[in-house]
Design a protein around this motif. Structure first.
Motif, PDB file in Angstrom:
ATOM      1  N   SER A 118       0.871  -1.276  -0.064  1.00  0.00           N
ATOM      2  CA  SER A 118       0.120   0.033  -0.048  1.00  0.00           C
ATOM      3  C   SER A 118       0.856   1.323  -0.036  1.00  0.00           C
ATOM      4  O   SER A 118       2.009   1.350   0.432  1.00  0.00           O
ATOM      5  N   ILE A 119       0.409   2.344  -0.569  1.00  0.00           N
ATOM      6  CA  ILE A 119       0.880   3.572  -0.343  1.00  0.00           C
ATOM      7  C   ILE A 119       0.304   4.711   0.233  1.00  0.00           C
ATOM      8  O   ILE A 119      -0.951   4.727  -0.117  1.00  0.00           O
ATOM      9  N   LYS A 120       0.746   4.793   1.326  1.00  0.00           N
ATOM     10  CA  LYS A 120       0.397   5.929   2.210  1.00  0.00           C
ATOM     11  C   LYS A 120       1.159   7.201   2.428  1.00  0.00           C
ATOM     12  O   LYS A 120       2.319   6.977   3.009  1.00  0.00           O
ATOM     13  N   ASP A 121       0.683   8.373   1.944  1.00  0.00           N
ATOM     14  CA  ASP A 121       1.683   9.467   2.221  1.00  0.00           C
ATOM     15  C   ASP A 121       3.095   9.120   1.662  1.00  0.00           C
ATOM     16  O   ASP A 121       4.051   9.412   2.279  1.00  0.00           O
ATOM     17  N   ASN A 122       3.320   8.793   0.592  1.00  0.00           N
ATOM     18  CA  ASN A 122       4.437   8.411  -0.184  1.00  0.00           C
ATOM     19  C   ASN A 122       5.210   7.259   0.477  1.00  0.00           C
ATOM     20  O   ASN A 122       6.470   7.176   0.106  1.00  0.00           O
ATOM     21  N   LYS A 123       4.595   6.683   1.568  1.00  0.00           N
ATOM     22  CA  LYS A 123       5.545   5.317   2.154  1.00  0.00           C
ATOM     23  C   LYS A 123       5.077   4.164   1.466  1.00  0.00           C
ATOM     24  O   LYS A 123       3.696   4.086   1.517  1.00  0.00           O
ATOM     25  N   LYS A 124       5.784   3.236   1.025  1.00  0.00           N
ATOM     26  CA  LYS A 124       5.379   1.918   0.632  1.00  0.00           C
ATOM     27  C   LYS A 124       5.502   0.934   1.698  1.00  0.00           C
ATOM     28  O   LYS A 124       6.493   0.706   2.526  1.00  0.00           O
ATOM     29  N   ILE A 125       4.170   0.010   2.083  1.00  0.00           N
ATOM     30  CA  ILE A 125       4.174  -0.602   3.205  1.00  0.00           C
ATOM     31  C   ILE A 125       3.802  -1.945   2.476  1.00  0.00           C
ATOM     32  O   ILE A 125       2.897  -2.150   1.863  1.00  0.00           O
ATOM     33  N   LEU A 126       4.573  -3.081   3.051  1.00  0.00           N
ATOM     34  CA  LEU A 126       4.289  -4.314   2.600  1.00  0.00           C
ATOM     35  C   LEU A 126       3.020  -4.984   3.373  1.00  0.00           C
ATOM     36  O   LEU A 126       2.977  -4.820   4.419  1.00  0.00           O
ATOM     37  N   THR A 127       2.025  -5.400   2.477  1.00  0.00           N
ATOM     38  CA  THR A 127       0.798  -5.795   3.573  1.00  0.00           C
ATOM     39  C   THR A 127       0.347  -7.152   3.193  1.00  0.00           C
ATOM     40  O   THR A 127      -0.162  -7.484   3.892  1.00  0.00           O
ATOM     41  N   ALA A 128       0.976  -7.694   2.149  1.00  0.00           N
ATOM     42  CA  ALA A 128       0.614  -9.228   1.785  1.00  0.00           C
ATOM     43  C   ALA A 128       1.721  -9.766   0.983  1.00  0.00           C
ATOM     44  O   ALA A 128       2.354  -9.033   0.270  1.00  0.00           O
ATOM     45  N   THR A 129       1.856 -11.180   1.052  1.00  0.00           N
ATOM     46  CA  THR A 129       2.869 -11.871   0.146  1.00  0.00           C
ATOM     47  C   THR A 129       1.791 -13.050  -0.250  1.00  0.00           C
ATOM     48  O   THR A 129       1.113 -13.707   0.461  1.00  0.00           O
ATOM     49  N   ALA A 130       1.895 -13.467  -1.462  1.00  0.00           N
ATOM     50  CA  ALA A 130       1.427 -14.603  -1.978  1.00  0.00           C
ATOM     51  C   ALA A 130       2.191 -15.391  -2.726  1.00  0.00           C
ATOM     52  O   ALA A 130       3.228 -14.895  -3.505  1.00  0.00           O
ATOM     53  N   LEU A 131       2.076 -16.779  -2.819  1.00  0.00           N
ATOM     54  CA  LEU A 131       2.760 -17.640  -3.712  1.00  0.00           C
ATOM     55  C   LEU A 131       1.701 -18.309  -4.535  1.00  0.00           C
ATOM     56  O   LEU A 131       0.492 -18.803  -4.094  1.00  0.00           O
ATOM     57  N   VAL A 132       1.937 -18.289  -5.934  1.00  0.00           N
ATOM     58  CA  VAL A 132       0.999 -18.581  -7.072  1.00  0.00           C
ATOM     59  C   VAL A 132       1.377 -19.791  -7.726  1.00  0.00           C
ATOM     60  O   VAL A 132       2.514 -19.608  -8.146  1.00  0.00           O
ATOM     61  N   THR A 133       0.638 -20.704  -8.192  1.00  0.00           N
ATOM     62  CA  THR A 133       1.154 -21.668  -9.010  1.00  0.00           C
ATOM     63  C   THR A 133       0.363 -21.526 -10.372  1.00  0.00           C
ATOM     64  O   THR A 133      -1.251 -21.516 -10.147  1.00  0.00           O
ATOM     65  N   ILE A 134       0.611 -21.254 -11.530  1.00  0.00           N
ATOM     66  CA  ILE A 134       0.000 -21.055 -12.626  1.00  0.00           C
ATOM     67  C   ILE A 134       0.419 -22.399 -13.562  1.00  0.00           C
ATOM     68  O   ILE A 134       1.558 -22.688 -13.757  1.00  0.00           O
ATOM     69  N   LYS A 135      -0.508 -22.602 -14.223  1.00  0.00           N
ATOM     70  CA  LYS A 135      -0.635 -23.676 -15.229  1.00  0.00           C
ATOM     71  C   LYS A 135      -0.885 -23.238 -16.527  1.00  0.00           C
ATOM     72  O   LYS A 135      -1.850 -22.134 -16.937  1.00  0.00           O
ATOM     73  N   ALA A 136       0.124 -23.520 -17.668  1.00  0.00           N
ATOM     74  CA  ALA A 136      -0.176 -23.025 -19.014  1.00  0.00           C
ATOM     75  C   ALA A 136      -1.098 -23.863 -19.754  1.00  0.00           C
ATOM     76  O   ALA A 136      -1.011 -25.143 -19.753  1.00  0.00           O
ATOM     77  N   THR A 137      -2.235 -23.338 -20.038  1.00  0.00           N
ATOM     78  CA  THR A 137      -3.617 -24.252 -20.708  1.00  0.00           C
ATOM     79  C   THR A 137      -3.824 -23.586 -22.007  1.00  0.00           C
ATOM     80  O   THR A 137      -3.406 -22.697 -22.446  1.00  0.00           O
ATOM     81  N   SER A 138      -4.528 -24.585 -22.732  1.00  0.00           N
ATOM     82  CA  SER A 138      -5.086 -24.439 -23.875  1.00  0.00           C
ATOM     83  C   SER A 138      -6.045 -22.944 -23.731  1.00  0.00           C
ATOM     84  O   SER A 138      -6.621 -22.893 -22.521  1.00  0.00           O
ATOM     85  N   LYS A 139      -6.013 -22.405 -24.734  1.00  0.00           N
ATOM     86  CA  LYS A 139      -6.999 -21.129 -24.687  1.00  0.00           C
ATOM     87  C   LYS A 139      -8.679 -21.594 -24.365  1.00  0.00           C
ATOM     88  O   LYS A 139      -8.910 -22.823 -24.621  1.00  0.00           O
ATOM     89  N   VAL A 140      -9.250 -20.764 -23.700  1.00  0.00           N
ATOM     90  CA  VAL A 140     -10.684 -21.261 -23.195  1.00  0.00           C
ATOM     91  C   VAL A 140     -11.457 -21.550 -24.334  1.00  0.00           C
ATOM     92  O   VAL A 140     -12.132 -22.608 -24.414  1.00  0.00           O
ATOM     93  N   SER A 141     -11.275 -20.973 -25.600  1.00  0.00           N
ATOM     94  CA  SER A 141     -12.109 -21.221 -26.541  1.00  0.00           C
ATOM     95  C   SER A 141     -11.754 -22.675 -27.337  1.00  0.00           C
ATOM     96  O   SER A 141     -12.703 -23.326 -27.921  1.00  0.00           O
ATOM     97  N   GLU A 142     -10.635 -23.303 -26.742  1.00  0.00           N
ATOM     98  CA  GLU A 142     -10.197 -24.575 -27.219  1.00  0.00           C
ATOM     99  C   GLU A 142     -10.693 -25.705 -25.968  1.00  0.00           C
ATOM    100  O   GLU A 142     -10.544 -26.850 -26.083  1.00  0.00           O
ATOM    101  N   ILE A 143     -11.046 -25.080 -24.842  1.00  0.00           N
ATOM    102  CA  ILE A 143     -11.180 -26.403 -23.774  1.00  0.00           C
ATOM    103  C   ILE A 143     -12.956 -26.351 -23.924  1.00  0.00           C
ATOM    104  O   ILE A 143     -13.547 -25.643 -24.135  1.00  0.00           O
ATOM    105  N   LYS A 144     -13.165 -27.754 -23.718  1.00  0.00           N
ATOM    106  CA  LYS A 144     -14.470 -28.005 -23.828  1.00  0.00           C
ATOM    107  C   LYS A 144     -14.996 -28.125 -22.389  1.00  0.00           C
ATOM    108  O   LYS A 144     -14.520 -28.946 -21.767  1.00  0.00           O
ATOM    109  N   LEU A 145     -15.767 -26.895 -22.005  1.00  0.00           N
ATOM    110  CA  LEU A 145     -16.403 -26.854 -20.643  1.00  0.00           C
ATOM    111  C   LEU A 145     -17.459 -27.837 -20.466  1.00  0.00           C
ATOM    112  O   LEU A 145     -18.413 -28.326 -21.238  1.00  0.00           O
ATOM    113  N   GLN A 146     -17.407 -28.641 -19.237  1.00  0.00           N
ATOM    114  CA  GLN A 146     -18.433 -29.669 -18.800  1.00  0.00           C
ATOM    115  C   GLN A 146     -19.209 -29.206 -17.852  1.00  0.00           C
ATOM    116  O   GLN A 146     -19.037 -28.224 -17.151  1.00  0.00           O
ATOM    117  N   SER A 147     -20.437 -29.223 -18.134  1.00  0.00           N
ATOM    118  CA  SER A 147     -21.560 -28.881 -17.318  1.00  0.00           C
ATOM    119  C   SER A 147     -22.080 -29.958 -16.262  1.00  0.00           C
ATOM    120  O   SER A 147     -21.440 -30.734 -16.167  1.00  0.00           O
TER     121      SER A 147
END
Length: 147
Positions: A118-147
């Motif tokens: 966050s930026i408050k009065d020109n001061k940068k404050i660490l508010t959160a950290t996240a670890l994220v795992t991402i998968k490279a997938t086919s484009k959504v238009s190529e994925i057959k969505l199941q209902s």
């Protein structure tokens, strides 16, 4: 095969309804790195007037996805398959932004770290950290969505 241009990455960012809805902007993107910023607005806060944790999570996740996307083949799209966030401080100020970097890039799995400030009065404050795992997938238009 190919690599996306900055213009294509920015267009993809704006193509997501959530990001413009919360007022988020993609203010920096380079290979393996992405930064997203959101300006304080009352409609994205919780009951105490702080940025809602969901906003921190959304920009942390999205920054990681776009950082990964910079390293993916053009025919692939990022899809988060795991996400963990730790809130370290209150998120209050004029702006909130997330800086994501790719820690490890594979053919189909990318591990990223997002830091939310966050930026408050020109001061940068660490508010959160996240670890994220991402998968490279086919484009959504190529994925057959199941209902």
């Amino acid at each position: 095969m190919g690599v996306r241009t900055e213009r294509e990455l920015r267009a993809s960012f704006l193509n997501q309804p959530l990001m413009p809805y919360i007022g988020a902007t993609l203010y920096e993107i380079s290979p393996g790195k992405a930064c997203i910023e959101v300006t304080y607005e009352k409609n994205i806060t919780q009951q105490h007037g702080l940025f809602h944790g969901g906003i921190s999570g959304a920009i942390a996740d999205n920054a990681a996805g776009f950082a990964a996307m910079t390293l993916m083949d053009i025919e692939k799209e990022p899809l988060t398959i795991e996400f963990k966030i730790n809130f370290l401080n209150i998120a209050f100020g004029e702006k909130l932004f997330s800086e994501a970097i790719i820690l490890q890039a594979g053919r189909s799995i990318f591990h990223a770290e997002s830091k939310v400030f966050s930026i408050k009065d020109n001061k940068k404050i660490l508010t959160a950290t996240a670890l994220v795992t991402i998968k490279a997938t086919s484009k959504v238009s190529e994925i057959k969505l199941q209902s």
